[in-house]
Structures are given as C-alpha cells and as structure tokens.
Design a protein around this motif. Structure first.
Motif, PDB file in Angstrom:
ATOM      1  N   GLY A   1      20.369 -14.263  -6.855  1.00  0.00           N
ATOM      2  CA  GLY A   1      19.202 -13.405  -7.055  1.00  0.00           C
ATOM      3  C   GLY A   1      17.920 -14.177  -7.267  1.00  0.00           C
ATOM      4  N   LEU A   2      17.959 -15.488  -7.061  1.00  0.00           N
ATOM      5  CA  LEU A   2      16.774 -16.322  -7.272  1.00  0.00           C
ATOM      6  C   LEU A   2      15.987 -16.414  -5.969  1.00  0.00           C
ATOM      7  CD1 LEU A   2      18.499 -19.021  -9.484  1.00  0.00           C
ATOM      8  CD2 LEU A   2      17.067 -17.112 -10.235  1.00  0.00           C
ATOM      9  N   VAL A   3      15.295 -15.330  -5.667  1.00  0.00           N
ATOM     10  CA  VAL A   3      14.439 -15.217  -4.487  1.00  0.00           C
ATOM     11  C   VAL A   3      13.226 -14.408  -4.915  1.00  0.00           C
ATOM     12  CG1 VAL A   3      15.678 -13.155  -3.681  1.00  0.00           C
ATOM     13  CG2 VAL A   3      14.355 -14.522  -2.049  1.00  0.00           C
ATOM     14  N   MET A   4      12.070 -14.687  -4.323  1.00  0.00           N
ATOM     15  CA  MET A   4      10.828 -14.068  -4.775  1.00  0.00           C
ATOM     16  C   MET A   4      10.435 -12.919  -3.857  1.00  0.00           C
ATOM     17  SD  MET A   4      10.684 -15.889  -7.333  1.00  0.00           S
ATOM     18  CE  MET A   4      11.597 -17.363  -7.799  1.00  0.00           C
ATOM     19  N   SER A   5      10.399 -11.709  -4.415  1.00  0.00           N
ATOM     20  CA  SER A   5      10.218 -10.500  -3.618  1.00  0.00           C
ATOM     21  C   SER A   5       8.851 -10.402  -2.943  1.00  0.00           C
ATOM     22  CB  SER A   5      10.430  -9.257  -4.493  1.00  0.00           C
ATOM     23  OG  SER A   5      11.769  -9.172  -4.932  1.00  0.00           O
ATOM     24  N   LEU A   6       7.810 -10.952  -3.566  1.00  0.00           N
ATOM     25  CA  LEU A   6       6.472 -10.903  -2.970  1.00  0.00           C
ATOM     26  C   LEU A   6       6.357 -11.970  -1.889  1.00  0.00           C
ATOM     27  CD1 LEU A   6       4.244 -10.445  -6.155  1.00  0.00           C
ATOM     28  CD2 LEU A   6       4.786  -8.713  -4.445  1.00  0.00           C
ATOM     29  N   GLY A   7       6.856 -11.672  -0.719  1.00  0.00           N
ATOM     30  CA  GLY A   7       6.820 -12.620   0.389  1.00  0.00           C
ATOM     31  C   GLY A   7       8.182 -13.143   0.787  1.00  0.00           C
ATOM     32  N   GLY A   8       9.210 -12.922  -0.038  1.00  0.00           N
ATOM     33  CA  GLY A   8      10.554 -13.345   0.319  1.00  0.00           C
ATOM     34  C   GLY A   8      10.791 -14.839   0.241  1.00  0.00           C
ATOM     35  N   GLU A   9      10.045 -15.556  -0.622  1.00  0.00           N
ATOM     36  CA  GLU A   9      10.202 -17.006  -0.713  1.00  0.00           C
ATOM     37  C   GLU A   9      11.580 -17.376  -1.245  1.00  0.00           C
ATOM     38  OE1 GLU A   9       8.486 -20.907  -3.072  1.00  0.00           O
ATOM     39  OE2 GLU A   9       8.090 -18.880  -3.818  1.00  0.00           O
ATOM     40  N   GLY A  10      12.289 -18.250  -0.508  1.00  0.00           N
ATOM     41  CA  GLY A  10      13.636 -18.608  -0.927  1.00  0.00           C
ATOM     42  C   GLY A  10      13.945 -20.093  -0.936  1.00  0.00           C
ATOM     43  N   ILE A  11      13.198 -20.914  -0.194  1.00  0.00           N
ATOM     44  CA  ILE A  11      13.532 -22.333  -0.096  1.00  0.00           C
ATOM     45  C   ILE A  11      13.348 -23.033  -1.442  1.00  0.00           C
ATOM     46  CG2 ILE A  11      12.982 -24.522   1.011  1.00  0.00           C
ATOM     47  CD1 ILE A  11      12.107 -22.962   3.480  1.00  0.00           C
ATOM     48  N   ARG A  12      12.176 -22.838  -2.069  1.00  0.00           N
ATOM     49  CA  ARG A  12      11.916 -23.513  -3.347  1.00  0.00           C
ATOM     50  C   ARG A  12      12.917 -23.101  -4.419  1.00  0.00           C
ATOM     51  NH1 ARG A  12       9.076 -21.697  -7.763  1.00  0.00           N
ATOM     52  NH2 ARG A  12       8.431 -19.913  -6.502  1.00  0.00           N
ATOM     53  N   PRO A  13      13.153 -21.797  -4.661  1.00  0.00           N
ATOM     54  CA  PRO A  13      14.149 -21.456  -5.680  1.00  0.00           C
ATOM     55  C   PRO A  13      15.551 -21.941  -5.338  1.00  0.00           C
ATOM     56  CG  PRO A  13      13.300 -19.474  -4.591  1.00  0.00           C
ATOM     57  CD  PRO A  13      12.430 -20.602  -4.178  1.00  0.00           C
ATOM     58  N   ALA A  14      15.870 -22.042  -4.038  1.00  0.00           N
ATOM     59  CA  ALA A  14      17.181 -22.563  -3.652  1.00  0.00           C
ATOM     60  C   ALA A  14      17.320 -24.029  -4.049  1.00  0.00           C
ATOM     61  CB  ALA A  14      17.398 -22.392  -2.147  1.00  0.00           C
ATOM     62  N   VAL A  15      16.286 -24.832  -3.754  1.00  0.00           N
ATOM     63  CA  VAL A  15      16.323 -26.258  -4.091  1.00  0.00           C
ATOM     64  C   VAL A  15      16.381 -26.457  -5.603  1.00  0.00           C
ATOM     65  CG1 VAL A  15      14.991 -28.411  -4.032  1.00  0.00           C
ATOM     66  CG2 VAL A  15      15.153 -26.995  -1.979  1.00  0.00           C
ATOM     67  N   LEU A  16      15.513 -25.758  -6.327  1.00  0.00           N
ATOM     68  CA  LEU A  16      15.422 -25.974  -7.773  1.00  0.00           C
ATOM     69  C   LEU A  16      16.655 -25.450  -8.506  1.00  0.00           C
ATOM     70  CD1 LEU A  16      11.642 -25.183  -8.417  1.00  0.00           C
ATOM     71  CD2 LEU A  16      12.750 -27.401  -8.055  1.00  0.00           C
ATOM     72  N   SER A  17      17.202 -24.322  -8.063  1.00  0.00           N
ATOM     73  CA  SER A  17      18.406 -23.797  -8.720  1.00  0.00           C
ATOM     74  C   SER A  17      19.617 -24.677  -8.410  1.00  0.00           C
ATOM     75  CB  SER A  17      18.664 -22.348  -8.319  1.00  0.00           C
ATOM     76  OG  SER A  17      18.948 -22.232  -6.934  1.00  0.00           O
ATOM     77  N   ALA A  18      19.672 -25.233  -7.186  1.00  0.00           N
ATOM     78  CA  ALA A  18      20.762 -26.148  -6.844  1.00  0.00           C
ATOM     79  C   ALA A  18      20.699 -27.406  -7.713  1.00  0.00           C
ATOM     80  CB  ALA A  18      20.692 -26.513  -5.366  1.00  0.00           C
TER      81      ALA A  18
END
Length: 334
Positions: free
Chosen positions: A232-249
């Motif tokens: 669930g670590l994705v940003m709804s305003l724009g659908g940003e997913g790469i940064r939260p994927a890297v940082l959560s990993a």
C-alpha cells in the motif's frame, strides 16, 4: 529468503539482501521487466536517499518545469531552477538488477513458500495490494518538439486520474489512468492530443494497474511481509510508486537479519518504523485525493490553481506528509 515479484521493490530488496550475505530466491511471472509508468522519480531520491548497494538507473532527462492542465486548459505552471524530477530508463535498470539475482520465472503464491522459506516477501505491486485498482496505459512516442525539461500532467474534468506527457530521452513517454475508465488509452490519447495540438506516433504500448486509496498492510496474518505498492506504499496523487518502492525495500532489508542458525528473520517493529514516513505520506495523499474528488472538476481545478507554491513543491519532491499539508490542501479547496 524468498521474494515474490521482481519489479522495483522486489529487485531492490533482493539486491540489498544479497549485499548483506542473505541468500535470496526471487520469483516473477515474466522473464524480463515491463510495467507501464511515467518512469520519473524525485531528484532527491537519486541525489540523497539512494541505497549505496544498488546500481542507480540511467538518467534520461532532468525535469524542471511542470504544466498542469484540466482538459485543454492550463491551470498552473510550476518551474524550478534546480532539478525536481529525473526520468529514467526503468526497464533496463530493473533488468540489469535482475541479471545479478537468482530469479525464477514462474507465478507463485507467496503463502505457498512459507513451508520452504523462513521468511517470504510479497513485492507484486498492485496485484497484491489492498485498495482501488485503476487500469493504466502507456506508450512511447516520437517527440514533435517538446523540450526535455518539461512534463505535462493533464486531468480529466469530473474524473479522478490523469494523463501524462514526459520526456524519455529523445522520445516521449505518454499514458494515463482514470477511475471508472476501463480503456485509459482512448481517454489519454484525446487529452494528450488536445494538450500538444497533435498526437505523436505511438510505439511500444503496454497496460497495467495502479493502486489508489491504498490500505497499508506490511505483514499478513500468515506471516508474509509486504513491501512497495503491495504493502500500500504508493502515492494516490499521481500514482507515484518508484520512490516508495525503493525506500520501503531498503527499510525491509535493514530489518532482516540472520539468526544463530543462519536463517533470516524479520524485526517487524524496525520495519514499521522504517516506513513510517511513507505510510503517513500515502495516507495524506489518499485524504487529499478524497477531498478533491468530493468537489469533482471544481476540486481538481481549485487544488491545482489555488494551492500555495510550497504545497506543489512539496508534492512534486515527494515530501507531502503530515496534517499541516492536508490542512493547506483543504484550505485551497475551500
């Protein structure tokens, strides 16, 4: 340890675990990476927050100018003297990470691996996240003359979602996704054509899903740990997913150690603390999107045109977290 999903979160996680000497097998349904998105990341991720053990993606463009549109109308232009985003060669980067990992190409249910692995991570993105799923379409296109430092974010009146036009080297990356729209290609093509005054020649089209209004789930009842969009670590305003994927990993890799018998185990409290700011940011995005959606077309136009400059800057830089930013967004709406 087993990791299911070899996208951004899974590949980065496995790379970091490998650097710690933790043996990892990665499962993915496809032999090579291909998931449509704008392939853009906040500059601060690469310049300041990048995990040292992970190879950086190749930067294609430095983004300093953002054109926000509602249908064919420009409602705001944001410009910066410094880099705000970088567009990257995402697929080549992920395939490069995969080439140095033990990847098995087959579909796997993470729970089925619990008997054979002491720790299993689910990194399957929107295919295992909890929240609303929106179909997303993306294509590469010939560039008719748009400069390499500008992006277009185009919103559809009365619908949640957006179309985008990003530079991708000497080409363009265009696409979009919208709530309750089954065929995002048709809507995105219309919006992009209006914004650019023409439709560039399309190449390499692809479809996938993105999660909005996600529900954070870091650990399942069965004991599978989740990371990236799967958590669930994705940003709804724009659908940003790469940064939260890297940082959560990175946070998950930091929370995994070997016990006295050489088996990996998870410090769940450390992992939760490591992704705390991402969780707050994801919830802030969801609440702001929910507030904007309640006012429909008027809400989208208001938050884009009336929001203070620092709110737009904070959003684009990936730092939109905390109740004070929510208050600023609601104030702009009202």
């Amino acid at each position: 340890m087993a990791v299911v999903g070899a996208g951004v979160a899974g590949s980065v996680l496995a790379t970091l675990l490998q650097a710690k000497g933790i043996s990892t097998v990665v499962y993915d349904i496809t032999p090579s990476y291909r998931k449509p998105c704008g392939e853009a990341v906040p500059a601060g991720l690469l310049d300041q927050d990048w995990p040292e053990a992970v190879e950086k993606p190749r930067i294609l463009n430095v983004i300093k100018r953002f054109i926000f549109m509602v249908d064919a109308e420009v409602v705001r232009v944001y410009e910066s003297k410094r880099p705000v985003w970088y567009t990257i060669d995402k697929s080549r980067w992920i395939d490069g990470l995969r080439s140095r990992l033990n990847v098995v190409s087959k579909p796997v249910d993470p729970e089925s691996l619990l008997d054979s692995h002491s720790l299993v991570a689910d990194a399957r993105g929107p295919f295992s996240s909890k929240g609303v799923k929106i179909p997303v379409w993306r294509a590469y296109a010939d560039n008719p003359g748009i400069d390499g430092e500008s992006v277009y974010l185009i919103f559809l009146p009365g619908r949640l979602g957006l179309a985008w036009v990003f530079p991708h080297g000497h080409m363009l990356n265009i696409g979009g996704g919208f709530m309750d729209v089954k065929n995002p290609r048709e809507v995105s093509v219309k919006l992009v054509s209006k914004a650019l005054g023409q439709l560039p020649k399309l190449r390499g089209e692809a479809y996938s899903l993105v999660t909005v209004f996600p529900r954070i789930e870091l650990l399942t009842r069965s004991g599978v740990v989740k990371t990236g969009e799967a958590a669930g670590l994705v940003m709804s305003l724009g659908g940003e997913g790469i940064r939260p994927a890297v940082l959560s990993a990175r946070a998950l890799a930091d929370a995994v150690s070997l016990d006295d018998d050489g088996r990996p185990f998870l410090d769940a409290r450390r992992y939760r603390e490591g992704v705390r700011s991402l969780s707050i940011e994801s919830r802030t995005h969801s609440l702001m999107l929910l507030a904007a959606s309640a006012l429909g077309k008027m809400g989208v136009e208001r938050i884009l045109s009336k929001a203070p400059e620092d709110l737009i800057k904070t959003w684009l830089e990936g730092r939109l977290r905390g109740p004070h930013y929510l208050v600023k967004g609601i104030t702009a709406l009202l």
